[in-house]
Scaffold this active site. Structure first.
Site, PDB file in Angstrom:
ATOM      1  N   PRO A  23       0.854  -1.185   0.000  1.00 35.91           N
ATOM      2  CA  PRO A  23       0.000   0.000   0.000  1.00 35.91           C
ATOM      3  C   PRO A  23       0.890   1.235   0.000  1.00 35.91           C
ATOM      4  O   PRO A  23       1.825   1.320   0.796  1.00 35.91           O
ATOM      5  CB  PRO A  23      -0.758  -0.119   1.332  1.00 35.91           C
ATOM      6  CG  PRO A  23       0.136  -0.923   2.223  1.00 35.91           C
ATOM      7  CD  PRO A  23       0.915  -1.836   1.314  1.00 35.91           C
ATOM      8  N   ALA A  25       0.473   5.496  -0.204  1.00 35.18           N
ATOM      9  CA  ALA A  25      -0.351   6.695  -0.344  1.00 35.18           C
ATOM     10  C   ALA A  25       0.125   7.500  -1.544  1.00 35.18           C
ATOM     11  O   ALA A  25       1.330   7.684  -1.753  1.00 35.18           O
ATOM     12  CB  ALA A  25      -0.255   7.529   0.930  1.00 35.18           C
ATOM     13  N   GLN A  77      -6.818  -0.814   3.021  1.00 38.53           N
ATOM     14  CA  GLN A  77      -6.192  -0.478   4.300  1.00 38.53           C
ATOM     15  C   GLN A  77      -6.870   0.719   4.946  1.00 38.53           C
ATOM     16  O   GLN A  77      -7.122   1.723   4.273  1.00 38.53           O
ATOM     17  CB  GLN A  77      -4.708  -0.166   4.102  1.00 38.53           C
ATOM     18  CG  GLN A  77      -3.980   0.007   5.424  1.00 38.53           C
ATOM     19  CD  GLN A  77      -2.534   0.445   5.262  1.00 38.53           C
ATOM     20  OE1 GLN A  77      -2.251   1.566   4.860  1.00 38.53           O
ATOM     21  NE2 GLN A  77      -1.615  -0.446   5.573  1.00 38.53           N
ATOM     22  N   CYS A 107       2.098   4.068   9.799  1.00 41.95           N
ATOM     23  CA  CYS A 107       2.341   5.361   9.150  1.00 41.95           C
ATOM     24  C   CYS A 107       3.097   6.306  10.081  1.00 41.95           C
ATOM     25  O   CYS A 107       2.646   6.592  11.184  1.00 41.95           O
ATOM     26  CB  CYS A 107       1.017   6.011   8.708  1.00 41.95           C
ATOM     27  SG  CYS A 107       1.313   7.593   7.898  1.00 41.95           S
ATOM     28  N   GLY A 208      10.030  -4.257   2.906  1.00 46.84           N
ATOM     29  CA  GLY A 208      11.185  -3.382   3.053  1.00 46.84           C
ATOM     30  C   GLY A 208      12.372  -3.848   2.245  1.00 46.84           C
ATOM     31  O   GLY A 208      12.928  -4.923   2.491  1.00 46.84           O
ATOM     32  N   GLY A 231       7.281  -2.435  -2.624  1.00 52.32           N
ATOM     33  CA  GLY A 231       6.756  -1.074  -2.658  1.00 52.32           C
ATOM     34  C   GLY A 231       7.454  -0.223  -3.695  1.00 52.32           C
ATOM     35  O   GLY A 231       7.125  -0.255  -4.892  1.00 52.32           O
ATOM     36  N   ARG A 232       8.485   0.509  -3.257  1.00 57.37           N
ATOM     37  CA  ARG A 232       9.107   1.500  -4.140  1.00 57.37           C
ATOM     38  C   ARG A 232       9.640   0.909  -5.437  1.00 57.37           C
ATOM     39  O   ARG A 232       9.618   1.565  -6.475  1.00 57.37           O
ATOM     40  CB  ARG A 232      10.201   2.254  -3.364  1.00 57.37           C
ATOM     41  CG  ARG A 232       9.619   3.185  -2.311  1.00 57.37           C
ATOM     42  CD  ARG A 232      10.663   3.614  -1.311  1.00 57.37           C
ATOM     43  NE  ARG A 232      11.135   2.488  -0.521  1.00 57.37           N
ATOM     44  CZ  ARG A 232      12.158   2.519   0.313  1.00 57.37           C
ATOM     45  NH1 ARG A 232      12.831   3.642   0.462  1.00 57.37           N
ATOM     46  NH2 ARG A 232      12.509   1.451   1.007  1.00 57.37           N
TER      47      ARG A 232
END
Ligand SMILES: Cc1cc2nc3c(=O)[nH]c(=O)nc-3n(C[C@H](O)[C@H](O)[C@H](O)COP(=O)(O)O)c2cc1C
Length: 352
Positions: A23, A25, A77, A107, A208, A231-232
């Protein structure tokens, strides 16, 4: 030897591969999630959705509850600090068609932590457990939790909290083993993920710094986690998801990059409307066009353009062969397009 293609389960939800799309944002729009599924992510997740926003029937917040048929399995989420409000939000998430409700206890952003939500809950185990218990009691889909290691560097709060959350009803835990203070600096300490796996009897997802197939295998082998989260590495780069899953995937051609970017642009315009999409998409141009795929001045040129139509035109001049690929992608996508707005039940709008 860990097989990333093996399916696994969160409660009664079967997840077809061991790669989960993170997830994020401002990133995890529907186009991103559908693309992630196409490239092999077994589970995708919405960005964090404000429970207060859902409670007040905020129009933009409700938009996050749009679920397309080809996204499943999908987690939505939520973040908040009040068990009752979060339980009500979870019911809306379930009614919208999500397969899982994920709760954000990670967060680190002050705007969120100062309200007692996000990473703050890592140091408030009694409230955190009450949230999970209340949310899990409110829905019939499984409830998962995403955590950081703790608030401060070196914190091991997640190891105390994790088992309590499982006792309270969490069907899965995701750990991003950085502290909230660290934000995204340093390295994710997956030795902590391995410790958490030993302490709980539900699947743990390792988040991560998973950027390659080799790293994914290493993290799965050394932690015993059920899956890795990406993620990234997946920002503007669905090919990374395929590489992490299978290994050995080469760099995409310019035509493939432009075709995927244009599909992403078109879907996002449909989802957010042209005005919002114009600004939202700018960061994606850089992400898609980097990795030596296009020269830097080209990205700068795109950022100067005022309309989406101009961006599309310029991209197709740079890679004319993309048009045919895009057509094929859009054909495959037709079934999904029809359901873009499906899954948002009238009742969700009922209060607002
Ligand atoms: C731009 C951005 C937005 C993020 N938003 C969320 C979010 O809404 N909810 C969440 O649980 N984690 C969020 N994260 C954290 C990611 O899910 C993930 O745990 C983290 O980036 C580490 O994984 P990576 O190294 O694969 O990026 C966000 C990360 C980034 C970079």
């Amino acid at each position: 030897m860990v097989n990333l293609h093996e399916s696994w389960w969160i409660g009664a939800v079967q997840i077809p591969t061991r790669v989960v799309l993170a997830p994020m944002a401002g990133v995890s729009v529907q186009a991103f999630r559908r693309q992630g599924r196409r490239y092999g992510a077994g589970l995708v997740c919405s960005e964090m959705v404000s429970c207060a926003g859902l409670e007040h029937r905020n129009e933009r917040t409700l938009d996050y509850l749009r679920v397309a048929r080809d996204e499943h399995p999908l987690a939505i989420q939520i973040f908040g600090s009040e068990p009752r409000v979060m339980a009500e939000a979870a019911r809306m998430v379930e009614a919208a068609g999500a397969d899982l409700v994920d709760v954000n206890f990670g967060c680190p952003v002050r705007k969120v932590t100062k309200t007692g939500a996000g990473a703050t809950l890592l140091e408030d185990p009694v409230r955190a457990a009450r949230i999970v218990e209340t949310v899990a009691g409110a829905v019939s889909v499984p409830v998962s939790v995403k955590m950081r290691r703790g608030l401060e560097d070196g914190s091991r709060a997640c190891l105390d909290l994790g088992p309590r959350l499982v006792d309270a009803g969490a069907a899965s835990l995701t750990l991003h083993p950085r502290s909230a203070r660290q934000m995204y600096t340093g390295e994710a300490d997956h030795a902590l993920t391995a410790e958490l796996v030993q302490l709980v009897d539900v699947p743990v997802v390792a988040s991560g710094d998973v950027v390659s197939h080799a790293k994914a295998r290493e993290v799965l082998a050394t932690t015993g986690a059920a899956a890795v989260m990406v993620g990234r590495a997946a920002q503007g780069n669905p090919w990374a998801v395929a590489e992490i899953l299978k290994g050995g995937a080469g760099e995409p051609s310019r035509e493939e990059v432009v075709a995927e970017l244009l599909l992403f642009v078109r879907e996002t315009v449909r989802e957010l409307g042209e005005q919002r999409a114009t600004g939202f998409l700018k960061k994606f141009y850089g992400w898609y066009l980097c990795h030596g795929r296009f020269p830097k001045p080209f990205k700068q040129e795109l950022l100067q353009l005022r309309t989406i139509a101009e961006v599309e035109q310029r991209l197709l001049i740079a890679a004319p062969g993309a048009e045919e690929l895009l057509e094929r992608l859009e054909e495959d996508h037709t079934a999904g397009e029809e359901v873009l707005l499906e899954g948002l039940p009238i009742s969700v709008y009922g209060g607002g």
